[in-house]
Design an enzyme around this catalytic site. Structure first.
Site, mmCIF file in Angstrom:
data_model
loop_
_atom_site.group_PDB
_atom_site.id
_atom_site.type_symbol
_atom_site.label_atom_id
_atom_site.label_comp_id
_atom_site.label_asym_id
_atom_site.label_seq_id
_atom_site.Cartn_x
_atom_site.Cartn_y
_atom_site.Cartn_z
ATOM 1 N N SER A 124 49.510 47.576 -56.219
ATOM 2 C CA SER A 124 49.672 46.665 -57.360
ATOM 3 C C SER A 124 50.519 47.321 -58.441
ATOM 4 C CB SER A 124 48.285 46.356 -57.926
ATOM 5 O OG SER A 124 48.393 45.751 -59.185
ATOM 6 N N TYR A 149 39.251 48.812 -60.631
ATOM 7 C CA TYR A 149 40.082 48.176 -59.598
ATOM 8 C C TYR A 149 41.443 48.874 -59.539
ATOM 9 C CZ TYR A 149 43.570 45.037 -57.672
ATOM 10 O OH TYR A 149 44.631 44.536 -56.954
ATOM 11 N N LYS A 153 43.466 51.283 -56.419
ATOM 12 C CA LYS A 153 44.837 51.162 -55.882
ATOM 13 C C LYS A 153 45.571 52.488 -56.042
ATOM 14 C CE LYS A 153 44.515 47.061 -54.505
ATOM 15 N NZ LYS A 153 44.386 46.866 -53.080
HETATM 16 P P1 NAD Z 1 41.701 38.068 -51.387
HETATM 17 O O1 NAD Z 1 40.392 38.407 -51.983
HETATM 18 O O2 NAD Z 1 42.056 36.633 -51.255
HETATM 19 O O3 NAD Z 1 41.844 38.757 -49.954
HETATM 20 C C1 NAD Z 1 41.207 39.979 -49.622
HETATM 21 C C2 NAD Z 1 40.454 39.748 -48.332
HETATM 22 O O4 NAD Z 1 39.812 40.954 -47.932
HETATM 23 C C3 NAD Z 1 39.399 38.666 -48.417
HETATM 24 O O5 NAD Z 1 39.592 37.757 -47.363
HETATM 25 C C4 NAD Z 1 38.081 39.421 -48.258
HETATM 26 O O6 NAD Z 1 37.098 38.637 -47.624
HETATM 27 C C5 NAD Z 1 38.531 40.604 -47.429
HETATM 28 N N1 NAD Z 1 37.703 41.816 -47.533
HETATM 29 C C6 NAD Z 1 37.328 42.475 -48.656
HETATM 30 N N2 NAD Z 1 36.618 43.568 -48.315
HETATM 31 C C7 NAD Z 1 36.560 43.603 -46.959
HETATM 32 C C8 NAD Z 1 35.979 44.482 -46.020
HETATM 33 N N3 NAD Z 1 35.291 45.582 -46.404
HETATM 34 N N4 NAD Z 1 36.125 44.213 -44.708
HETATM 35 C C9 NAD Z 1 36.786 43.101 -44.300
HETATM 36 N N5 NAD Z 1 37.369 42.243 -45.136
HETATM 37 C C10 NAD Z 1 37.246 42.487 -46.458
HETATM 38 O O7 NAD Z 1 42.819 38.834 -52.219
HETATM 39 P P2 NAD Z 1 44.401 38.718 -52.152
HETATM 40 O O8 NAD Z 1 44.848 38.155 -53.436
HETATM 41 O O9 NAD Z 1 44.817 38.102 -50.894
HETATM 42 O O10 NAD Z 1 44.773 40.261 -52.167
HETATM 43 C C11 NAD Z 1 45.032 40.993 -50.989
HETATM 44 C C12 NAD Z 1 45.246 42.442 -51.355
HETATM 45 O O11 NAD Z 1 46.329 42.543 -52.285
HETATM 46 C C13 NAD Z 1 44.041 43.077 -52.039
HETATM 47 O O12 NAD Z 1 43.943 44.425 -51.604
HETATM 48 C C14 NAD Z 1 44.407 43.031 -53.512
HETATM 49 O O13 NAD Z 1 43.784 44.041 -54.253
HETATM 50 C C15 NAD Z 1 45.921 43.258 -53.438
HETATM 51 N N6 NAD Z 1 46.620 42.722 -54.609
HETATM 52 C C16 NAD Z 1 46.435 41.408 -54.967
HETATM 53 C C17 NAD Z 1 47.086 40.913 -56.089
HETATM 54 C C18 NAD Z 1 46.894 39.474 -56.510
HETATM 55 O O14 NAD Z 1 47.260 39.136 -57.636
HETATM 56 N N7 NAD Z 1 46.366 38.593 -55.668
HETATM 57 C C19 NAD Z 1 47.925 41.747 -56.856
HETATM 58 C C20 NAD Z 1 48.099 43.073 -56.446
HETATM 59 C C21 NAD Z 1 47.430 43.548 -55.324
HETATM 60 C C1 UD1 Z 2 45.716 40.916 -63.578
HETATM 61 C C2 UD1 Z 2 45.122 42.284 -63.603
HETATM 62 C C3 UD1 Z 2 45.879 43.181 -62.608
HETATM 63 C C4 UD1 Z 2 45.838 42.562 -61.228
HETATM 64 C C5 UD1 Z 2 46.414 41.141 -61.312
HETATM 65 C C6 UD1 Z 2 46.316 40.425 -60.003
HETATM 66 C C7 UD1 Z 2 44.166 42.565 -65.831
HETATM 67 C C8 UD1 Z 2 44.277 43.285 -67.122
HETATM 68 N N1 UD1 Z 2 45.143 42.823 -64.948
HETATM 69 O O1 UD1 Z 2 47.081 41.025 -63.963
HETATM 70 O O2 UD1 Z 2 45.292 44.455 -62.572
HETATM 71 O O3 UD1 Z 2 46.609 43.336 -60.318
HETATM 72 O O4 UD1 Z 2 45.673 40.384 -62.277
HETATM 73 O O5 UD1 Z 2 45.010 40.135 -59.665
HETATM 74 O O6 UD1 Z 2 43.250 41.804 -65.604
HETATM 75 N N2 UD1 Z 2 46.238 34.747 -69.252
HETATM 76 C C9 UD1 Z 2 45.881 33.831 -70.230
HETATM 77 N N3 UD1 Z 2 44.788 33.054 -70.012
HETATM 78 C C10 UD1 Z 2 44.034 33.129 -68.878
HETATM 79 C C11 UD1 Z 2 44.414 34.052 -67.867
HETATM 80 C C12 UD1 Z 2 45.511 34.858 -68.104
HETATM 81 O O7 UD1 Z 2 46.540 33.749 -71.263
HETATM 82 O O8 UD1 Z 2 43.043 32.384 -68.742
HETATM 83 C C13 UD1 Z 2 47.432 35.592 -69.463
HETATM 84 C C14 UD1 Z 2 47.119 37.074 -69.460
HETATM 85 O O9 UD1 Z 2 46.829 37.505 -70.750
HETATM 86 C C15 UD1 Z 2 48.449 37.642 -68.923
HETATM 87 C C16 UD1 Z 2 49.004 36.557 -68.012
HETATM 88 O O10 UD1 Z 2 48.308 35.372 -68.385
HETATM 89 O O11 UD1 Z 2 49.327 37.813 -70.000
HETATM 90 C C17 UD1 Z 2 48.772 36.851 -66.551
HETATM 91 O O12 UD1 Z 2 47.385 37.139 -66.379
HETATM 92 P P1 UD1 Z 2 46.729 37.357 -64.925
HETATM 93 O O13 UD1 Z 2 47.096 36.220 -64.058
HETATM 94 O O14 UD1 Z 2 45.283 37.639 -65.131
HETATM 95 O O15 UD1 Z 2 47.490 38.624 -64.366
HETATM 96 P P2 UD1 Z 2 47.688 40.084 -65.010
HETATM 97 O O16 UD1 Z 2 46.960 40.239 -66.263
HETATM 98 O O17 UD1 Z 2 49.151 40.338 -65.052
#
Ligand code: NAD
Ligand code: UD1
Length: 363
Positions: A124, A149, A153
């Site tokens: 991330s 969290y 990462k």
């Molecule tokens: P998500 O929660 O939709 O998907 C993660 C999946 O992993 C889920 O299906 C969950 O059931 C599964 N899981 C969790 N722990 C497990 C375990 N011990 N064994 C088997 N399955 C398990 O999340 P996502 O948004 O698809 O994210 C995927 C990856 O990307 C995650 O590692 C997340 O931290 C990373 N990531 C996501 C974002 C985002 O904004 N969505 C941003 C940066 C990084």
């Molecule tokens: C957040 C996490 C980041 C994670 C990412 C994806 C925090 C501080 N950071 O990023 O670690 O990797 O999600 O899961 O939580 N916002 C509003 N109102 C809302 C929700 C969000 O104004 O109800 C604003 C936030 O202040 C931010 C932007 O929208 O400026 C994006 O927010 P969000 O979608 O939560 O993502 P990040 O904060 O970038």
């Protein structure tokens, strides 16, 4: 290629499964459904008309993962499985460290025992911390994370990089000990293989597959901006609270690099292919390079759904950084990948998913 997706029933994993199958690869999924539903995988099969082998398992369960990996023997593992809610990680740090670190350690051990060498990891942009100034480049020092969290990462990147480093040294000393005889056995030990580790730093993944059949399905009140906006637009919530309008940005709200989840998914296809040819531990940003403010996204969503999204200005959220966006040149140069979709497509597809599935997968 045969690719195994841990956490492949989740938001990004299910979209990546579609992109892999559409690119002609073969996909298997392991998930414990702690934050997902097998329905997402079924729908990915419907979209592509192809089969995905699905295993219900905890990735931290080594015996079970050895069994699954032995039967699959994938060319590459994409490791999505993990817990990802920032606020929850502050309340339950041990659960987050246990799950996210254990799954990664288990995979590395299994890979070593089975002679598997290629892994792509979901990291991330949060690892850039608060002190780097965007656009973020991969060679900037990692920063200080504001929550457990983020630290998971940060640590998983380090663990995977250290594992690659050790694997390289092991290969060199094996080659010396066997004097160039690559086929020699060492008391039955599996011949060491240098790992290929690809660390993908995602910016803000949003949107849904253009079919509207799969998308993001958060449980309870969404923490992230786009699912919240979508739920306001569909009438599930009254209004969005914008977290602060007194930042030093053109409209006073924070700026982020919102990337369409299908662009992100296509980046994983390139990363998995790259992992086959390359040895080492390499980091890539997956972002668009274009920052948009919270109010830009509210406006774009209103345009996509045909009515304004109601919002109120509230206080800043603790832990938010003002600005975060990628320099995405490295992925373009080395992986031959760049994001193609803009915020209009993001909002159009998120709306198609949300309006067609107001309660997500109904899990
Ligand atoms: P998500 O929660 O939709 O998907 C993660 C999946 O992993 C889920 O299906 C969950 O059931 C599964 N899981 C969790 N722990 C497990 C375990 N011990 N064994 C088997 N399955 C398990 O999340 P996502 O948004 O698809 O994210 C995927 C990856 O990307 C995650 O590692 C997340 O931290 C990373 N990531 C996501 C974002 C985002 O904004 N969505 C941003 C940066 C990084
Ligand atoms: C957040 C996490 C980041 C994670 C990412 C994806 C925090 C501080 N950071 O990023 O670690 O990797 O999600 O899961 O939580 N916002 C509003 N109102 C809302 C929700 C969000 O104004 O109800 C604003 C936030 O202040 C931010 C932007 O929208 O400026 C994006 O927010 P969000 O979608 O939560 O993502 P990040 O904060 O970038």
């Amino acid at each position: 290629m045969k690719i195994l997706l841990t956490g492949g029933a989740g938001y990004i994993g299910s979209h990546t499964a579609v992109a892999l199958l559409e690119a002609g690869h073969d996909a298997a999924v392991v998930d414990n459904y702690s934050n997902s539903s097998p329905e997402a995988v079924r729908r990915a099969e419907q979209i592509t008309g192809k089969e995905i082998r699905l295993y219900e398992a905890d990735v931290a369960d080594k015996n079970r993962m050895m069994e699954i990996l032995r039967s699959e023997m994938p060319d590459c593992i994409i490791h999505f499985a993990g817990l990802k809610a920032v606020g929850e990680s502050v309340a339950k740090p041990v659960e987050y460290y246990r799950n996210n670190i254990d799954t990664t350690l288990t995979l590395i051990e299994c890979m070593k025992e089975l002679g598997l060498s290629n892994i792509v990891f979901s990291s991330s942009a949060t690892v850039y911390g608060e002190d780097n100034i965007p656009p973020f480049t991969e060679n900037m020092p990692k920063g200080v994370c504001t929550n457990p969290y983020g630290w998971t990462k940060w640590m998983q990147e380090q663990i995977l990089t250290d594992a690659w480093f050790a694997s390289e040294k092991e290969v060199i000393s094996w080659a010396k000990a066997h004097d160039g005889d690559a086929a020699a056995s060492d008391s039955g030990r599996v011949r060491p293989r240098e790992l290929s580790v690809v660390l993908l730093r995602y910016f803000n993944p949003v949107g849904a597959h253009e079919s509207g059949m799969i998308g993001e399905d958060p449980q309870g009140i969404p923490n992230n901006l786009m699912p919240y906006i979508s739920q306001v637009a569909v009438g599930r919530r009254d209004h969005l609270t914008v977290f602060g309008d007194d930042y030093d940005t053109p409209d006073g709200t924070c700026r982020r690099d919102y990337i369409h989840v299908m662009d992100l998914a296509e980046g994983h296809v390139k990363a998995a292919e790259y992992s086959l040819e390359h040895r080492g531990a390499e980091v890539f940003n997956l972002g668009t390079g274009n920052p948009y403010s919270v109010l830009d996204m509210v406006k774009a969503f209103g345009d996509a759904c045909g009515h304004p999204v109601k919002y109120e200005i509230g206080p800043r959220r603790a832990g938010d950084v003002q600005d975060s966006w990628a320099n995405a040149d490295k992925a373009k140069e080395i992986l031959g990948w760049e994001a193609k979709r803009g915020i209009a497509e993001i909002c159009r597809d998120a709306w198609k998913w949300q309006s067609g599935n107001p309660n997500g997968y109904d899990r």
